[in-house]
Design a protein around this motif. Structure first.
Motif, PDB file in Angstrom:
ATOM      1  N   UNK A   1       0.824  -1.219   0.000  1.00  0.00           N
ATOM      2  CA  UNK A   1       0.000   0.000   0.000  1.00  0.00           C
ATOM      3  C   UNK A   1       0.849   1.257   0.000  1.00  0.00           C
ATOM      4  N   UNK A   2       2.154   1.140   0.262  1.00  0.00           N
ATOM      5  CA  UNK A   2       3.034   2.309   0.249  1.00  0.00           C
ATOM      6  C   UNK A   2       3.085   2.963  -1.132  1.00  0.00           C
ATOM      7  N   UNK A   3       2.812   2.192  -2.179  1.00  0.00           N
ATOM      8  CA  UNK A   3       2.845   2.740  -3.541  1.00  0.00           C
ATOM      9  C   UNK A   3       1.580   3.525  -3.876  1.00  0.00           C
ATOM     10  N   UNK A   4       0.492   3.243  -3.154  1.00  0.00           N
ATOM     11  CA  UNK A   4      -0.779   3.808  -3.558  1.00  0.00           C
ATOM     12  C   UNK A   4      -1.261   3.159  -4.845  1.00  0.00           C
ATOM     13  N   UNK A   5      -2.275   3.732  -5.461  1.00  0.00           N
ATOM     14  CA  UNK A   5      -2.784   3.220  -6.736  1.00  0.00           C
ATOM     15  C   UNK A   5      -3.445   4.363  -7.487  1.00  0.00           C
ATOM     16  N   UNK A   6      -3.100   4.489  -8.762  1.00  0.00           N
ATOM     17  CA  UNK A   6      -3.639   5.589  -9.552  1.00  0.00           C
ATOM     18  C   UNK A   6      -3.680   5.271 -11.023  1.00  0.00           C
ATOM     19  N   UNK A   7      -4.299   6.167 -11.783  1.00  0.00           N
ATOM     20  CA  UNK A   7      -4.532   5.926 -13.212  1.00  0.00           C
ATOM     21  C   UNK A   7      -3.246   5.912 -14.020  1.00  0.00           C
ATOM     22  N   UNK A   8      -2.195   6.576 -13.572  1.00  0.00           N
ATOM     23  CA  UNK A   8      -0.957   6.669 -14.345  1.00  0.00           C
ATOM     24  C   UNK A   8       0.141   5.742 -13.823  1.00  0.00           C
ATOM     25  N   UNK A   9      -0.219   4.775 -13.015  1.00  0.00           N
ATOM     26  CA  UNK A   9       0.774   3.882 -12.422  1.00  0.00           C
ATOM     27  C   UNK A   9       1.430   2.988 -13.472  1.00  0.00           C
ATOM     28  N   UNK A  10       2.672   2.555 -13.226  1.00  0.00           N
ATOM     29  CA  UNK A  10       3.332   1.609 -14.132  1.00  0.00           C
ATOM     30  C   UNK A  10       2.722   0.217 -14.005  1.00  0.00           C
ATOM     31  N   UNK A  11       3.102  -0.666 -14.929  1.00  0.00           N
ATOM     32  CA  UNK A  11       2.587  -2.038 -14.883  1.00  0.00           C
ATOM     33  C   UNK A  11       3.059  -2.765 -13.637  1.00  0.00           C
ATOM     34  N   UNK A  12       4.308  -2.475 -13.207  1.00  0.00           N
ATOM     35  CA  UNK A  12       4.871  -3.097 -12.013  1.00  0.00           C
ATOM     36  C   UNK A  12       5.563  -2.021 -11.184  1.00  0.00           C
ATOM     37  N   UNK A  13       5.411  -2.128  -9.859  1.00  0.00           N
ATOM     38  CA  UNK A  13       6.123  -1.244  -8.950  1.00  0.00           C
ATOM     39  C   UNK A  13       7.416  -1.903  -8.510  1.00  0.00           C
TER      40      UNK A  13
END
Length: 355
Positions: free
Chosen positions: A120-132
């Motif tokens: 959850x530290x990455x969050x989630x959004x429309x412009x996110x990469x395929x992999x964190x």
């Protein structure tokens, strides 16, 4: 100089299900095991000395020093809280700061520190990469839910401590999303009719409780400093996860202004969905776990699909309210596992309660 094996281990946040499982796995491997939490443990463990202690208080540093702890496993990190309250922030940030103070300075005996974080530290959004990847948390990722912001602040504190404390090996584990019985995501997926965000069917990457515990134990017993993503291989779509659980998706939640959707979900189902899970169920999140495989020489045994299948097999098991004494709870857990094993035709001995 880092000792070869941990001898005196303290687990914070030991009273939840994951903390208890980590304690059971560590107990046979270390001479002295201590646990602390604000609540009673969910099960008794004779090989662990338990003390009521709150990481939000500076006394935790005194506990670390007086017990001569050489390894701290910091699991008192709240991820599943739905409310933006002061207690959750103090647990994640102030609590971690107090633990770090206890690990700081020449008087501290601590040689290893393992910190439980979350994907959850990455969050989630429309412009996110395929992999964190693990590097994708920094100043460039602003915003997010209060849990996401707290985790980033917590990890920043841990990172600064690691930079100035060469005598202490620091490991941060960003555990993937879990569908254990005590998580909000599990309660959401167990609904017979599942409200979903209209127009979105995001990818989910999950982590089994057994693998989460194993990752923490390997970090505590090993020599793997750094930050690692920990999650099962592969993904499932939200619609697939709902189908596996036998539910039916109802795309009735508006994806924008998700705080209003969360309010509606709570009013209709009683589930108070945290903001970071609302973001996840809109946009999805997948982490790159290649560093874990390369450095640990280990990967989670359960794929994401296997996590969902295992959760589906156990969904009809009755809910156990933990009674007193704790041994009675363990007996009920064993009997429940036995009935589940018989339904699935699995060896009962493999599911026996570990002591």
């Amino acid at each position: 100089m880092i000792s070869l094996r941990p001898r005196r281990v303290l687990i914070t946040g030991v009273s939840n299900l994951l903390g208890a499982e980590v304690a059971r796995r560590l107990a046979p491997q270390v001479p002295f095991l201590f646990g602390c939490d604000v609540a009673d443990p969910v099960s008794a463990l004779e090989d662990m000395d338990f003390v009521h202690a709150d990481t939000r208080h500076v006394v935790i540093g005194k506990l670390i020093r007086q017990l001569h702890i050489d390894t701290v496993v910091h699991m008192a990190v709240a991820v599943d809280s739905a409310r933006e309250d002061r207690a959750a922030h103090e647990t994640n940030v102030i609590g971690t700061m107090n633990v770090l103070i206890g690990c700081t300075g020449p008087a501290s005996p601590v040689e290893r520190l393992v910190v439980k974080s979350s994907q959850a530290v990455y969050g989630a959004g429309a412009t996110d990469p395929s992999f964190f990847s693990v590097e994708m948390v920094g100043a460039e990722r602003q915003g997010g839910s209060f849990v996401t912001r707290d985790l980033r602040e917590m990890e920043q504190l841990v990172g600064e401590f690691a930079d100035r404390s060469s005598a202490c090996r620091v490991t941060v584990l960003r555990l993937g999303y879990r569908v254990a019985e005590d998580t909000k995501l599990a309660k959401y997926l167990l609904l017979p009719i599942v409200p979903t965000f209209a127009g979105f069917d995001p990818r989910l990457q999950l982590l089994h409780e057994e693998d989460a515990a194993e990752a923490v134990v390997r970090a505590a017993m090993g020599e793997h400093a750094g930050t690692y993503n920990v999650a099962g291989a592969g993904v499932v779509l939200v619609s697939q996860a709902i189908g596996i659980m036998g539910g039916r998706a109802a795309p009735v939640l508006f994806p924008y202004g998700r705080w209003m959707a969360r309010f509606g979900l709570r009013a209709a189902t009683g589930i108070d969905l945290p903001g970071h899970l609302a973001d996840l169920l809109t946009y999805g999140s997948v982490a790159d776990c290649s560093r874990l495989a390369a450095q640990f020489g280990w990967t989670p045994a359960y794929s994401t699909r296997a996590v969902m299948d295992a959760f589906a097999r156990g969904k009809e098991a009755e809910v156990i309210e933990a009674p007193s004494p704790p041994q009675e709870y363990e007996l009920q857990v064993y009997l429940q596992r036995r009935r589940r094993a018989e339904r699935n035709r699995l060896p009962v001995d493999s599911l026996a309660v570990r002591r």
